[in-house]
Design a protein around this motif. Structure first.
Motif, PDB file in Angstrom:
ATOM      1  N   ALA A 467       5.054  -0.894 -10.683  1.00  0.00           N
ATOM      2  CA  ALA A 467       6.328  -0.225 -10.947  1.00  0.00           C
ATOM      3  C   ALA A 467       6.201   1.215 -10.476  1.00  0.00           C
ATOM      4  CB  ALA A 467       6.691  -0.280 -12.419  1.00  0.00           C
ATOM      5  N   ASN A 468       7.267   1.734  -9.873  1.00  0.00           N
ATOM      6  CA  ASN A 468       7.223   3.047  -9.238  1.00  0.00           C
ATOM      7  C   ASN A 468       8.328   3.936  -9.801  1.00  0.00           C
ATOM      8  OD1 ASN A 468       6.625   5.170  -7.586  1.00  0.00           O
ATOM      9  ND2 ASN A 468       7.319   4.205  -5.691  1.00  0.00           N
ATOM     10  N   ALA A 469       7.994   5.215  -9.992  1.00  0.00           N
ATOM     11  CA  ALA A 469       8.964   6.217 -10.444  1.00  0.00           C
ATOM     12  C   ALA A 469       8.963   7.374  -9.462  1.00  0.00           C
ATOM     13  CB  ALA A 469       8.634   6.696 -11.851  1.00  0.00           C
ATOM     14  N   GLY A 470       9.598   7.175  -8.296  1.00  0.00           N
ATOM     15  CA  GLY A 470       9.738   8.242  -7.316  1.00  0.00           C
ATOM     16  C   GLY A 470       8.472   8.655  -6.621  1.00  0.00           C
ATOM     17  N   HIS A 471       7.440   7.807  -6.615  1.00  0.00           N
ATOM     18  CA  HIS A 471       6.140   8.154  -6.057  1.00  0.00           C
ATOM     19  C   HIS A 471       5.988   7.548  -4.665  1.00  0.00           C
ATOM     20  CE1 HIS A 471       2.330  10.046  -7.117  1.00  0.00           C
ATOM     21  NE2 HIS A 471       1.736   9.112  -6.381  1.00  0.00           N
ATOM     22  N   PRO A 472       5.175   8.147  -3.784  1.00  0.00           N
ATOM     23  CA  PRO A 472       4.913   7.527  -2.476  1.00  0.00           C
ATOM     24  C   PRO A 472       4.320   6.133  -2.646  1.00  0.00           C
ATOM     25  CG  PRO A 472       4.157   9.799  -2.473  1.00  0.00           C
ATOM     26  CD  PRO A 472       4.547   9.484  -3.881  1.00  0.00           C
ATOM     27  N   PRO A 473       4.683   5.182  -1.796  1.00  0.00           N
ATOM     28  CA  PRO A 473       4.223   3.803  -1.960  1.00  0.00           C
ATOM     29  C   PRO A 473       2.726   3.670  -1.689  1.00  0.00           C
ATOM     30  CG  PRO A 473       5.386   4.055   0.119  1.00  0.00           C
ATOM     31  CD  PRO A 473       5.565   5.337  -0.619  1.00  0.00           C
ATOM     32  N   PRO A 474       2.055   2.733  -2.353  1.00  0.00           N
ATOM     33  CA  PRO A 474       0.626   2.527  -2.097  1.00  0.00           C
ATOM     34  C   PRO A 474       0.398   1.820  -0.765  1.00  0.00           C
ATOM     35  CG  PRO A 474       1.421   0.928  -3.671  1.00  0.00           C
ATOM     36  CD  PRO A 474       2.569   1.854  -3.407  1.00  0.00           C
ATOM     37  N   VAL A 475      -0.838   1.889  -0.300  1.00  0.00           N
ATOM     38  CA  VAL A 475      -1.228   1.245   0.953  1.00  0.00           C
ATOM     39  C   VAL A 475      -2.308   0.228   0.634  1.00  0.00           C
ATOM     40  CG1 VAL A 475      -2.138   1.576   3.281  1.00  0.00           C
ATOM     41  CG2 VAL A 475      -0.664   3.315   2.261  1.00  0.00           C
ATOM     42  N   LEU A 476      -2.145  -1.000   1.134  1.00  0.00           N
ATOM     43  CA  LEU A 476      -3.091  -2.086   0.908  1.00  0.00           C
ATOM     44  C   LEU A 476      -3.840  -2.356   2.202  1.00  0.00           C
ATOM     45  CD1 LEU A 476      -4.140  -4.189  -1.144  1.00  0.00           C
ATOM     46  CD2 LEU A 476      -2.424  -5.778  -0.223  1.00  0.00           C
ATOM     47  N   LEU A 477      -5.147  -2.200   2.173  1.00  0.00           N
ATOM     48  CA  LEU A 477      -6.012  -2.461   3.324  1.00  0.00           C
ATOM     49  C   LEU A 477      -6.619  -3.842   3.163  1.00  0.00           C
ATOM     50  CD1 LEU A 477      -7.418  -1.469   5.915  1.00  0.00           C
ATOM     51  CD2 LEU A 477      -9.218  -0.505   4.466  1.00  0.00           C
ATOM     52  N   HIS A 478      -6.243  -4.767   4.022  1.00  0.00           N
ATOM     53  CA  HIS A 478      -6.733  -6.136   3.939  1.00  0.00           C
ATOM     54  C   HIS A 478      -8.147  -6.230   4.500  1.00  0.00           C
ATOM     55  CE1 HIS A 478      -2.873  -8.021   2.711  1.00  0.00           C
ATOM     56  NE2 HIS A 478      -2.338  -7.010   3.382  1.00  0.00           N
ATOM     57  N   LEU A 479      -8.775  -7.363   4.213  1.00  0.00           N
ATOM     58  CA  LEU A 479     -10.164  -7.554   4.623  1.00  0.00           C
ATOM     59  C   LEU A 479     -10.304  -7.570   6.138  1.00  0.00           C
ATOM     60  CD1 LEU A 479     -13.065  -8.059   3.730  1.00  0.00           C
ATOM     61  CD2 LEU A 479     -12.576 -10.503   3.653  1.00  0.00           C
ATOM     62  N   GLY A 480      -9.328  -8.092   6.854  1.00  0.00           N
ATOM     63  CA  GLY A 480      -9.429  -8.138   8.306  1.00  0.00           C
ATOM     64  C   GLY A 480      -9.214  -6.816   8.999  1.00  0.00           C
ATOM     65  N   GLY A 481      -8.815  -5.748   8.277  1.00  0.00           N
ATOM     66  CA  GLY A 481      -8.602  -4.442   8.875  1.00  0.00           C
ATOM     67  C   GLY A 481      -7.152  -4.050   8.998  1.00  0.00           C
ATOM     68  N   ARG A 482      -6.240  -4.907   8.560  1.00  0.00           N
ATOM     69  CA  ARG A 482      -4.818  -4.577   8.634  1.00  0.00           C
ATOM     70  C   ARG A 482      -4.412  -3.746   7.417  1.00  0.00           C
ATOM     71  NH1 ARG A 482      -0.018  -7.051   6.779  1.00  0.00           N
ATOM     72  NH2 ARG A 482      -1.291  -8.709   5.838  1.00  0.00           N
ATOM     73  N   ALA A 483      -3.764  -2.615   7.673  1.00  0.00           N
ATOM     74  CA  ALA A 483      -3.289  -1.721   6.614  1.00  0.00           C
ATOM     75  C   ALA A 483      -1.794  -1.912   6.463  1.00  0.00           C
ATOM     76  CB  ALA A 483      -3.623  -0.270   6.923  1.00  0.00           C
ATOM     77  N   GLU A 484      -1.350  -2.093   5.234  1.00  0.00           N
ATOM     78  CA  GLU A 484       0.043  -2.406   4.950  1.00  0.00           C
ATOM     79  C   GLU A 484       0.581  -1.454   3.889  1.00  0.00           C
ATOM     80  OE1 GLU A 484       2.655  -6.130   3.050  1.00  0.00           O
ATOM     81  OE2 GLU A 484       0.452  -6.196   3.133  1.00  0.00           O
ATOM     82  N   VAL A 485       1.732  -0.865   4.178  1.00  0.00           N
ATOM     83  CA  VAL A 485       2.435  -0.045   3.189  1.00  0.00           C
ATOM     84  C   VAL A 485       3.270  -0.982   2.332  1.00  0.00           C
ATOM     85  CG1 VAL A 485       4.041   1.847   2.812  1.00  0.00           C
ATOM     86  CG2 VAL A 485       2.479   1.927   4.769  1.00  0.00           C
ATOM     87  N   LEU A 486       2.940  -1.064   1.051  1.00  0.00           N
ATOM     88  CA  LEU A 486       3.607  -2.021   0.168  1.00  0.00           C
ATOM     89  C   LEU A 486       5.053  -1.600  -0.080  1.00  0.00           C
ATOM     90  CD1 LEU A 486       0.811  -2.744  -2.460  1.00  0.00           C
ATOM     91  CD2 LEU A 486       1.340  -3.972  -0.354  1.00  0.00           C
ATOM     92  N   ARG A 487       5.921  -2.599  -0.068  1.00  0.00           N
ATOM     93  CA  ARG A 487       7.342  -2.356  -0.316  1.00  0.00           C
ATOM     94  C   ARG A 487       7.603  -2.430  -1.816  1.00  0.00           C
ATOM     95  NH1 ARG A 487      10.431  -5.815   4.495  1.00  0.00           N
ATOM     96  NH2 ARG A 487       9.426  -4.721   6.256  1.00  0.00           N
ATOM     97  N   VAL A 488       7.611  -1.265  -2.421  1.00  0.00           N
ATOM     98  CA  VAL A 488       7.818  -1.141  -3.856  1.00  0.00           C
ATOM     99  C   VAL A 488       9.087  -0.321  -4.072  1.00  0.00           C
ATOM    100  CG1 VAL A 488       6.830  -0.356  -6.038  1.00  0.00           C
ATOM    101  CG2 VAL A 488       5.331  -1.238  -4.243  1.00  0.00           C
ATOM    102  N   PRO A 489       9.997  -0.761  -4.924  1.00  0.00           N
ATOM    103  CA  PRO A 489      11.195   0.047  -5.200  1.00  0.00           C
ATOM    104  C   PRO A 489      10.811   1.449  -5.642  1.00  0.00           C
ATOM    105  CG  PRO A 489      11.431  -2.143  -6.139  1.00  0.00           C
ATOM    106  CD  PRO A 489      10.020  -2.049  -5.655  1.00  0.00           C
ATOM    107  N   ALA A 490      11.427   2.450  -4.994  1.00  0.00           N
ATOM    108  CA  ALA A 490      11.022   3.836  -5.254  1.00  0.00           C
ATOM    109  C   ALA A 490      11.343   4.267  -6.674  1.00  0.00           C
ATOM    110  CB  ALA A 490      11.697   4.773  -4.256  1.00  0.00           C
ATOM    111  N   GLY A 491      12.530   3.977  -7.165  1.00  0.00           N
ATOM    112  CA  GLY A 491      12.905   4.410  -8.499  1.00  0.00           C
ATOM    113  C   GLY A 491      13.151   5.909  -8.558  1.00  0.00           C
TER     114      GLY A 491
END
Length: 709
Positions: A467-491
């Motif tokens: 859950a997010n309250a106006g914070h920058p979204p987290p980043v998930l680094l997968h095992l294969g090396g792919r980095a993904e910005v998670l789509r979380v409602p900003a709030g």
């Protein structure tokens, strides 16, 4: 006005290599037109002088033919093309390309005691300089009040540039040696009082720093290497500690506050107490030493001893005023430095207590963190991070940012962090935690704004709820090396009020790394937040490529690499960083059952636990596990109205969890000899490695852990 260095801040053009520290400047004598008056030569002469060097100084109120007063008026005023006050466009054509002597540093040059430079009475009875040339290495004596004023101005500016105690004391030493004195000893109170604190115990002075002109000099570089020549008299001056006894001569001199010559009876009696046994004999005779008390805003905090060598001209009465100014500015600067040091200490302690000292080591996840203040002078801020173990081997990951980076922001951050820990202990959903934080921020006052991201990771289901309250979204680094910005409602940020927060549940595969951060990492005056997030994603992907697709990068090294992306102009705000590596718990290491609340439930729980231990090869723990499981399940069945849950987890330890729908937590108590029950938790406390009970929204869970070996 251009500030000139007072001692050896930087080398000056034409400095004599033999001159100590390059403090005094020498210049060649320019060609003069016939009949031109001599310029006052300030500084040392390091070589042969082709023309005699004289001074144009006259005693105030008198003048000589061929010279001019400071204002260009006199009995016989002559237009001097090389004069200090001549204007461009006059008779300077012959000297337009001739280099003029550069003024000496803003200080009083060293006064020689050479026979060739002694004062001689003039025709009018006033004392004047002989005007004879000086031998190499000897400066021209200067006694003008303007020199003293320029020196005091430059010296006090140098002292004021210091922030901490050492910088201020060093500024005093470097400003006075060798311009004003040949050596200096600075004593400070030990310990130094802070602000209005009343010092306890006797007054003790400690020798804080000494400085002097080297006895020998490297003719090429101006300094000797680390090895020094044999010490002379000035090297032996000074004791490390000095206790000022009430009513002593030193106490009376310090109480007088004003600087005094050491040939005065009171000062001469105070020297043995200050310098130790025999130290007063190393002080030059006559008025070649000044003892100046250092008085802060409310009390004397030390003393400074200015010394001149016997071959140098003694101090004059006006030099006492110079010493008083130096002592006053130094003492006030030391007072402020002590106060600044106390404030910095309080800020460091506040920030240290607001952030977790160590991160927990929950099951199925590894953690690493970093915190950087906005600047060295702003050591506290509103950014925080936290990792909170939850029931069921889960862990809550929190990162937040209170508006601003001041002491107030840090205090608000501490209250919000404490509230988040309390709410996490109630095992509330992430969106409910943010809702209660929003209410708490509104209770703290108006404009108490903050952003926060709250995530709960379950290592058994390999899922994460965010859950997010106006914070920058987290980043998930997968095992294969792919980095993904998670789509979380900003709030909306915390403190706005009347806003609903939304939570999302996402996959958290084993080997992946979740990076939570504050906006100071990705936003600055040079880039917007989304540009910074994209740079962060690329940095994580590039770092993961270094270790290959099958091995995630080490957490500590990954945090350091992330902080390396910050440029020189990117530190506008403090930074909090929390990295979580999801290891998870394999399904083969989990055993889970539902037990009906009946009398046969404890026996069935013992059989199920025994079979699971046999399957895992942990038969040696069967006796202990069966006994403890039977006691905990019996207590749950006695009060539960719904099915009881039993779960065994095999990680580095063996963990057993029993849940029911009763919110009351069990308490350890000492059973009496006549009691039929009350000994179950006593056995758990004695046999288990750790145990505990946590209240849930649907009841409670009681857990214990045993070592596998």
């Amino acid at each position: 006005m251009t500030e000139q260095p007072t001692s050896f801040e930087r080398p000056q053009p034409g400095v004599d290599p033999a001159d100590p520290r390059g403090a005094l400047v020498h210049t060649s004598t320019p060609a003069r037109a016939p009949g031109a008056g001599a310029l006052p030569v300030q500084g040392r002469c390091g070589g042969d002088v082709s023309a005699p060097l004289t001074t144009a100084h006259t005693t105030p109120g008198t003048s000589e033919p061929g010279t001019s007063t400071p204002f260009g008026k006199g009995k016989d005023t002559v237009s001097d093309p090389a004069s200090e006050h001549s204007q461009p466009g006059t008779e300077q054509t012959a000297e337009r390309d001739t280099p003029r002597p550069r003024p000496a540093p803003d200080g009083i040059p060293v006064q020689p005691a050479d026979e060739q430079d002694r004062s001689t009475p003039g025709p009018d009875g006033q004392e004047r300089r002989s005007g004879q040339s000086l031998p190499p290495g000897r400066p021209t004596p200067m006694r003008r009040d303007g020199d003293r004023l320029r020196f005091v101005g430059a010296a006090t500016r140098r002292i004021a540039r210091g922030i901490d105690l050492d910088e201020i004391v060093m500024g005093l030493c470097r400003a006075t040696v060798p311009t004003f004195s040949d050596a200096i000893l600075v004593y400070l109170r030990d310990p130094l009082p802070v602000g209005d604190e009343r010092p306890t115990g006797p007054l003790v002075l400690r020798l804080r720093r000494t400085d002097r002109i080297p006895a020998e000099r490297d003719t090429e570089n101006g300094f000797l290497p680390a090895a020094q020549p044999e010490p002379d008299e000035l090297d032996t001056v000074g004791a490390e500690l000095c206790e000022v006894r009430p009513g002593s001569a030193l106490a009376e001199v310090l109480r007088g506050v004003r600087p005094v010559f050491t040939d005065a009876p009171a000062a001469r009696a105070a020297l043995p107490e200050l310098l130790g046994d025999g130290g007063e004999f190393a002080v030059p005779d006559g008025q070649r030493a000044i003892l100046a008390p250092l008085r802060g805003r409310r009390r004397v905090i030390g003393a400074a001893l200015f010394l001149r060598r016997p071959e140098r001209m003694a101090f004059e009465p006006d030099d006492l005023l110079v010493a008083a100014q130096l002592a006053t500015h130094s003492a006030l600067g030391i007072d402020k430095a002590v106060l600044y040091g106390r404030e910095a200490y309080i800020a460091d302690e506040l920030q240290r207590t607001m952030l977790p000292e160590t991160l927990p080591r929950p099951t199925g996840v590894r953690l690493a963190s970093r915190y950087l203040p906005a600047a060295e002078t702003a050591r506290v801020g509103g950014d925080w991070y936290d990792a909170i173990p939850l029931p069921g081997s889960r862990v809550a990951l929190v990162v937040g940012d209170v508006m601003g980076h001041s002491m107030t922001s840090a205090a608000i951050m501490g209250q919000l962090r404490t509230t988040a820990q309390t709410l996490a202990g109630l095992d509330l959903p992430p969106q409910e935690v943010l809702h209660h934080l929003d209410e708490q921020a509104q209770r703290l006052g108006v404009d108490r704004m903050a952003t926060c991201l709250y995530a709960v990771y379950d290592p058994v289901s390999h899922r994460i709820t965010i859950a997010n309250a106006g914070h920058p979204p987290p980043v998930l680094l997968h095992l294969g090396g792919r980095a993904e910005v998670l789509r979380v409602p900003a709030g909306a940020p915390i403190g706005v009020g009347g806003v609903d927060f939304e939570a999302v549940e996402l996959d958290a595969p084993a080997g992946a790394t979740l990076l939570l951060y504050t906006d100071g990492l990705v936003e600055s005056r040079l880039r917007d937040v989304w540009t910074g997030i994209e740079q962060l994603r690329e940095k994580l992907a590039a770092t993961a490529q270094l270790t290959g697709p099958d091995h995630p990068p080490p957490l500590e090294a990954l945090c350091d690499e992330v902080l390396d992306m910050l440029g020189p102009g990117d530190r506008d705000d403090d930074i909090a960083l929390l990295a979580a590596r999801f290891d998870g718990i394999a399904p083969s290491d989990v055993a889970y059952w539902f037990l009906e609340p009946e009398d046969a439930a404890p026996g069935r729980a013992r059989r199920l636990a025994r079979r699971a231990l046999q399957r895992w090869g942990l038969e040696e723990l069967s006796d202990s596990v069966e006994l403890l499981v039977s006691e905990v399940v019996t207590n749950a069945v006695r009060y539960a109205s719904r099915p009881v849950t039993l779960r065994l987890l095999r990680t580095d330890v063996l963990r057993c969890e029993v849940g029911d729908d009763v919110p009351q937590l069990p308490r350890l108590r000492q059973a009496r000899a006549t009691d039929e029950g009350g000994r179950g938790l006593y056995l758990v406390n004695r046999l288990a490695r750790r145990w505990g009970a946590t209240r849930l929204s649907t009841g409670k869970v009681v857990w214990f852990e045993l070592n596998r070996s």
